[in-house]
Structures are given as C-alpha cells and as structure tokens.
Design a protein around this motif. Structure first.
Motif, short mmCIF file in Angstrom:
data_model
loop_
_atom_site.label_atom_id
_atom_site.label_comp_id
_atom_site.label_asym_id
_atom_site.label_seq_id
_atom_site.Cartn_x
_atom_site.Cartn_y
_atom_site.Cartn_z
N SER A 195 0.57 -1.29 0.13
CA SER A 195 -0.20 -0.41 -0.34
C SER A 195 0.70 1.30 -0.11
CB SER A 195 -1.25 -0.23 1.51
OG SER A 195 0.25 -0.02 2.33
N THR A 196 0.59 2.00 -0.27
CA THR A 196 1.19 3.55 -0.50
C THR A 196 1.16 3.85 0.71
OG1 THR A 196 0.54 4.00 -2.53
CG2 THR A 196 0.96 5.81 -1.07
N PRO A 197 2.48 4.88 1.15
CA PRO A 197 2.51 5.06 2.83
C PRO A 197 1.67 6.44 2.78
CG PRO A 197 4.35 4.39 1.66
CD PRO A 197 3.76 4.00 0.91
N PRO A 198 0.91 7.32 3.85
CA PRO A 198 0.29 7.51 4.52
C PRO A 198 1.06 9.13 4.16
CG PRO A 198 -0.30 5.89 6.03
CD PRO A 198 0.73 6.09 4.80
N SER A 199 0.73 10.06 4.18
CA SER A 199 1.50 11.71 4.55
C SER A 199 2.00 11.61 6.08
CB SER A 199 0.48 12.40 3.61
OG SER A 199 1.24 13.98 3.82
N LEU A 200 3.47 12.44 6.51
CA LEU A 200 3.59 12.93 7.37
C LEU A 200 3.51 13.64 7.75
CD1 LEU A 200 5.39 11.97 9.43
CD2 LEU A 200 7.23 12.48 8.41
N ALA A 201 3.02 15.16 6.57
CA ALA A 201 3.10 16.46 6.96
C ALA A 201 2.42 16.26 7.86
CB ALA A 201 2.21 16.90 5.29
N PRO A 202 0.93 16.05 8.53
CA PRO A 202 0.31 16.20 9.75
C PRO A 202 1.30 16.79 11.25
CG PRO A 202 -0.75 15.00 8.55
CD PRO A 202 0.36 15.49 7.78
N THR A 203 1.73 15.71 11.08
CA THR A 203 3.23 15.57 12.02
C THR A 203 4.56 16.14 12.36
OG1 THR A 203 3.41 13.00 11.73
CG2 THR A 203 1.81 14.05 13.21
N LEU A 204 5.41 16.01 11.29
CA LEU A 204 6.03 16.19 11.04
C LEU A 204 6.75 17.90 11.19
CD1 LEU A 204 8.94 15.68 9.44
CD2 LEU A 204 8.20 16.49 7.20
N LEU A 205 7.73 18.49 12.24
CA LEU A 205 8.29 19.27 12.73
C LEU A 205 6.82 20.02 13.38
CD1 LEU A 205 10.41 20.22 10.02
CD2 LEU A 205 11.36 18.73 12.22
N GLN A 206 5.91 19.14 14.44
CA GLN A 206 4.93 19.97 14.84
C GLN A 206 5.03 20.18 15.92
OE1 GLN A 206 2.24 21.65 12.89
NE2 GLN A 206 3.50 20.84 11.25
N MET A 207 5.99 19.74 16.87
CA MET A 207 6.03 19.98 18.14
C MET A 207 6.36 21.28 18.70
SD MET A 207 9.32 19.35 16.29
CE MET A 207 11.13 19.63 16.35
N ASP A 208 5.71 21.40 19.89
CA ASP A 208 5.56 22.63 20.59
C ASP A 208 6.23 23.10 21.72
OD1 ASP A 208 5.21 25.19 21.64
OD2 ASP A 208 2.48 25.57 21.86
#
Length: 429
Positions: free
Chosen positions: A218-231
């Motif tokens: 299967s195609t891997p989902p996108s990482l965009a929603p969590t990538l470098l999102q730490m506060d």
C-alpha cells in the motif's frame, strides 16, 4: 566488509544468523506499527501520519543503534510512554499533542546531554549486580504478562484484578501451540525457533480462518500532519517541567533496564558487570527520541523484544540494521505486516520472559540485603505494569536495607542519589 565493520567473527556470529535475529526481533515488535498510531490517534494525532512516524522513528533509532553502537538492540516508540503521552498529558492534563511532542523533544535533548557528559553511563554502571539481574528478570516477567494478556491467557477480573482466560478459544489455543513449538524447537537447538513459530502459527491461523491475509502493498500515508509540529516553547513553560522530567526518568530507566537485561546474553557486558560501548548506545537512544518527536511520535526507546533476536544468535549491530530495514519496508508493506496476528507473536514474548527470568538464579540468595531488593524490583514491574516503577522501588529498598543493616558502604553515591530522586517522585506523585 560486514564482518570487518560489525566484527562478526570476533563476536562469534555470521551474516545469516544476524539476519535471522533481525527478522525475529522485528516480528516480535511489529505490533507497535499498529498499536502506537491507535493510541496517539486518541490524542488527536492523524493516524496515518502517526503510522509513518512510528516506522521512520523505529528505523532511524534502530539504524543508529546498530551502526554507531554496534548493539543488536532495536528501538521504537515505547509502550507505556505513548499511553502517558495520550492519556496522561493530552487527555488527562488538557495539553495539546503539539505541546506533548515538544516535551518529548526537550526530554530527548536532555537525554543526549546526559549521555554525552556521560551521566547516564555512570548511573547505569553504579547499579549493583543483584539489581542488574533483578531488572532483567523483572522485565522478563513484565514482558510475560504482556504476552499472556495478548494471548488471552490472562484477562482482567473485577474481583481479583487478573484471571484465567478462555483456554479453549481458538486464538488462545493457537498461542499455546506457538509457545510449545518455540520451546521444543529451541530445546532441539533449531535455528530461528521463534521466527518459525510466528510464521507457522500465522499461516495456520489464516488457513483456519482465524485471521485474514491483508494483502501485499500500500502507499504510505502523508507525514505532513505531524512533521516538525512539536511546540517546544510551550513545553518549556514552568508548568510542563514536571512532564519533561517524567518522560526523562521513564525513558532513562526503561532504556537502562532493557540494555542491562539483554547485555549478558548478547556478550555486551564485561567481567566487571559494565556494559561495553554503553555511551554510544545511550547516545543512539537519545537521538532516536529527538528524531521521533520531530517526526510526530512519542518517546522512542530501546525495546526489550530485542531479546528475542538475541536469543536466536544476534550479537552485533547488523541485527539492528536488519530490523531498521524491515521497519522501512513496513511503510510499503503495511497490509502484509498486519497479517501477523497477536496470538502469533504473544508466544515469543512469553518464551523470552521465561528465559529472562532465569537471571534471578544469579542473585546472592544468602544475603537478604541483596535478594530482597532484587525480588521487589522483579515483582513490582509486572504488578505495577511499569519497568521504571519497579526499578525505583527496588532501588529504594536496596538503599534502606543497606543503611539500617550497617552496610551503607555498599551503596554507590550515584545509587543513593537516584534512589532519593525516586523517593521524592513517589512522594510528590
């Protein structure tokens, strides 16, 4: 080239053995690929992104452990730590998952600083041998409880906390079968006994209709929603310092416990009971936590399931590199990896638990000040469902007994300091 870099001949192993060990370790911990996103999803994190972050964090951390420390130890987001992240920090305290990731990131920076100094190495090497043996046995018992729970052999009971599951159910029967297959094959010294059992039970379960074959790729989902999102700034606020400290303490002693537990069998402990290349292993663990937080997952730590691979002969970092590669492949073969049911991997955890529990035999059973704290450490890990708590209670018991029996000189200053920190933590909590 592989022999020269990983010192295979020097460690009495071969490429084939290391690959087999890596596959075995991966199969016993592959559940984290699916469990971690489910837990982090409850915190509001996109499950698809959490799946990718889990695979990448495990691959990066494990690769560093193998290539830099030359340890046959795999890493992945830690069970327990992910639960604290979601149900403690986010849902319990009301913080956002971005701030929680920031706390994990900051704790990772602190891990790295302590590893380089090297404070963590001194802490671990200050642990008395009886406690090292107890930590190994305790983690084994803890692992056994997880395996029994996953297999359905042990279930919750409102009156007695735990009870016996339905032994005649198909899934439980398959798990029991898998356990005996491992035991018999291991007794007969068949290479890859654990892996053979996992794959065999999986195939049998699919054939009997107990589990489904999920497909191939299967195609891997996108990482965009969590990538470098730490506060990070939010995590550095005064109110979050205790959370950062909690992540720091739990990962410190979970990692210490895992490394101490697997070191003797992997030949990573010298004649004085100290771990070889420990500083490098701790740096690898710390770096993995930082990378994992940046990707979008809770604390990444060394996995006790590595004992399964070590059990079949894994002795060098090549084992870890194989695991890292498999985690990367899992990104594209998620349906295939998901075809392995929990009743197929649970027997491996139970078997490894039995093997690890044997380390208690090496405790000095003639000295109460040694064996009593060891028993407290080993027993409290599964009973509190926390490796760190078991270690803390065992350490405190060790120090108290040594002091009040007139043997305070046996206590290493670092051991006394760590026990005091644990005592304060238990009192405040």
């Amino acid at each position: 080239m592989l022999d020269k870099y990983f010192k295979l001949a020097e460690n009495g192993t071969t490429v084939r053995t290391e690959v087999l060990a890596g596959i075995t370790t991966f199969l016993t911990m592959a559940y984290i690929i699916f469990v971690n996103p489910a837990i982090l999803g409850d915190a509001g994190i996109d499950k698809g992104a959490a799946f990718v972050a889990t695979c990448l964090a495990a691959a990066i951390g494990t690769a560093i452990m193998g290539l830099y420390a030359n340890y046959p130890v795999a890493l992945a987001p830690g069970m327990g730590l992910n639960a604290y992240f979601t149900y403690g920090v986010v849902l319990g305290m009301g913080h956002s998952w971005q701030i929680a990731l920031g706390a994990v990131f900051v704790s990772g920076i602190l891990f790295l600083i302590l590893s380089v100094l090297p404070v963590r190495e001194k802490i671990i090497n200050a642990i008395p041998m009886s406690q090292k043996y107890a930590i190994g046995a305790g983690i084994g018992l803890f692992l056994g409880l997880i395996g029994l729970k996953n297999a359905g052999i042990v279930v919750d009971n409102a009156a007695t906390l735990v009870g016996l599951g339905k032994l005649m159910s198909p899934a439980v029967g398959m798990a029991i079968l898998g356990f005996f297959v491992i035991a018999v094959l291991d007794y007969r010294k068949v290479p890859g006994a654990i892996m053979i059992s996992i794959l065999g039970v999986t195939v049998l379960g699919i054939a009997l209709g107990l589990s489904k074959f999920g497909g191939i790729v299967s195609t891997p989902p996108s990482l965009a929603p969590t990538l470098l999102q730490m506060d990070v700034s939010g995590a550095l606020s005064l109110g979050l310092l205790t959370i950062v400290f909690a992540f720091l303490m739990v990962d410190l002693f979970d990692t210490a416990g895992t490394l101490v537990a697997v070191a003797p069998r992997a030949g990573l402990m010298d004649k004085d009971g100290k771990l070889k290349r420990l500083g490098r292993a701790l740096v690898a663990d710390s770096t993995a936590t930082i990378a994992g937080a940046a990707l979008g997952t809770s604390t990444t730590t060394s996995y006790i399931e590595s004992a399964a691979g070590i059990r079949v002969g894994g002795r060098t970092g090549l084992t870890a590199v194989v695991v890292a590669i498999l985690f990367l492949l899992a990104l594209f073969f998620a349906p295939l990896a998901g075809s392995i049911p929990v009743y197929a991997t649970a027997p491996a955890l139970i078997f490894v638990a039995c093997v690890m529990a044997s380390s208690l035999a090496r405790v000095d059973w003639e000295d109460l000040t040694e064996y009593l704290p060891a028993v407290v450490t080993a027993v409290m890990m599964p009973f509190t469902f926390s490796i760190a708590t078991g270690i803390g209670l065992g350490f405190i018991t060790y120090v108290v007994l040594k002091i009040f029996t007139g043997r305070a000189k046996d206590i290493h200053p670092v051991m006394a300091a760590v026990s005091l920190v644990f005592l304060i933590k238990f009192i405040v909590a």
